[in-house]
Design a protein around this motif. Structure first.
Motif, PDB file in Angstrom:
ATOM      1  N   LEU A  10       0.832  -1.210   0.000  1.00  0.00           N
ATOM      2  CA  LEU A  10       0.000   0.000   0.000  1.00  0.00           C
ATOM      3  C   LEU A  10       0.863   1.254   0.000  1.00  0.00           C
ATOM      4  CD1 LEU A  10      -2.861  -1.140   2.400  1.00  0.00           C
ATOM      5  CD2 LEU A  10      -2.991  -0.835  -0.085  1.00  0.00           C
ATOM      6  N   LEU A  13       2.119   1.769  -3.526  1.00  0.00           N
ATOM      7  CA  LEU A  13       1.042   2.267  -4.382  1.00  0.00           C
ATOM      8  C   LEU A  13       0.730   3.727  -4.061  1.00  0.00           C
ATOM      9  CD1 LEU A  13      -1.294  -0.871  -4.388  1.00  0.00           C
ATOM     10  CD2 LEU A  13       0.245  -0.093  -6.221  1.00  0.00           C
ATOM     11  N   ILE A  65     -14.879   0.169  -5.452  1.00  0.00           N
ATOM     12  CA  ILE A  65     -13.898   0.120  -4.360  1.00  0.00           C
ATOM     13  C   ILE A  65     -14.503   0.726  -3.107  1.00  0.00           C
ATOM     14  CG2 ILE A  65     -11.677   1.032  -3.555  1.00  0.00           C
ATOM     15  CD1 ILE A  65     -10.712   0.810  -6.512  1.00  0.00           C
ATOM     16  N   VAL A 130      -8.375   7.784  -4.625  1.00  0.00           N
ATOM     17  CA  VAL A 130      -7.551   6.576  -4.587  1.00  0.00           C
ATOM     18  C   VAL A 130      -6.656   6.607  -3.348  1.00  0.00           C
ATOM     19  CG1 VAL A 130      -5.712   5.269  -5.739  1.00  0.00           C
ATOM     20  CG2 VAL A 130      -7.603   6.202  -7.084  1.00  0.00           C
ATOM     21  N   TYR A 133      -8.738   5.728  -0.372  1.00  0.00           N
ATOM     22  CA  TYR A 133      -9.093   4.300  -0.339  1.00  0.00           C
ATOM     23  C   TYR A 133      -7.882   3.440   0.013  1.00  0.00           C
ATOM     24  CZ  TYR A 133     -13.389   5.829  -2.662  1.00  0.00           C
ATOM     25  OH  TYR A 133     -14.567   6.463  -2.983  1.00  0.00           O
ATOM     26  N   LEU A 134      -6.706   3.810  -0.469  1.00  0.00           N
ATOM     27  CA  LEU A 134      -5.493   3.078  -0.089  1.00  0.00           C
ATOM     28  C   LEU A 134      -5.258   3.171   1.415  1.00  0.00           C
ATOM     29  CD1 LEU A 134      -3.148   4.089  -3.041  1.00  0.00           C
ATOM     30  CD2 LEU A 134      -3.953   1.773  -2.548  1.00  0.00           C
ATOM     31  N   PHE A 163      -6.250  -2.453  -7.130  1.00  0.00           N
ATOM     32  CA  PHE A 163      -5.405  -1.288  -6.855  1.00  0.00           C
ATOM     33  C   PHE A 163      -4.152  -1.331  -7.734  1.00  0.00           C
ATOM     34  CE2 PHE A 163      -7.104  -0.692  -2.302  1.00  0.00           C
ATOM     35  CZ  PHE A 163      -7.790   0.457  -2.618  1.00  0.00           C
TER      36      PHE A 163
END
Length: 187
Positions: A10, A13, A65, A130, A133-134, A163
């Protein structure tokens, strides 16, 4: 597939998404519609078209998501394991491992004349989502939550694979958009 540390995955990302946000602000924000809509010198998509294409995928994946993250229990799971299918899709899209060109799927082909400021703003908004959400995914089981893929809602991938695919796809088209900056010296 071999399990990976979820926290490290994570974080990696998040770093990539943060890079996309920073590059978009530095290179594309506050540019004219004319500049951002100018076709590529090689006949490919303009910068605005690249970002609009990514926005269309965000329009599909981000609500799925969000729904999975909001409707799932927290889970203390330290590892994530990609499925072979998820790893395949990610490698296919990642510009480092997937060199082949692909035709855009129907519904994801951008128009040629866009309101570029809106496209850039929407891309930045989606990338902030994003990131959120990560962050929320740190408390979730990335193996258990399943997201349908855009080409067939019957096929679902693990959240961790989605992801990775989505961010690799973003990287692919960010590189494409940045190649259009080379023409800037000629303009």
């Amino acid at each position: 597939m071999k399990p990976v540390n979820k926290t490290e995955l994570l974080r990696t990302l998040e770093d990539r998404v943060e890079g996309h946000i920073s590059e978009t602000i530095a290179l594309f924000q506050n540019r004219s519609d004319k500049f951002l809509n100018m076709p590529s010198a090689t006949g490919g998509w303009s910068i605005a078209q690249c970002l609009d294409h990514l926005n269309s995928y965000g329009d599909f994946y981000l609500p799925h998501i969000e729904k999975q993250i909001l409707n799932s229990e927290d889970a203390n799971v330290a590892e994530f394991t990609s499925t072979w299918f998820g790893a395949y899709f990610t490698k296919m899209m990642d510009p480092e491992t997937g060199k082949k060109k692909y035709k855009a799927m129907k519904g994801h082909i951008p128009a040629s004349d866009l309101n570029a400021a809106n496209v850039v703003g929407e891309f930045l908004r989606q990338q902030e989502l994003v990131m959120s959400y990560l962050s929320q995914a740190r408390k979730k089981d990335l193996n258990k939550l399943k997201i349908p893929i855009s080409i067939s809602k019957l096929i679902k991938l693990r959240l961790g694979d989605v992801f990775q695919f989505l961010i690799a796809h973003n990287e692919r088209h960010m590189q494409q958009a940045k190649r259009n900056l080379i023409r800037e010296k000629a303009v």
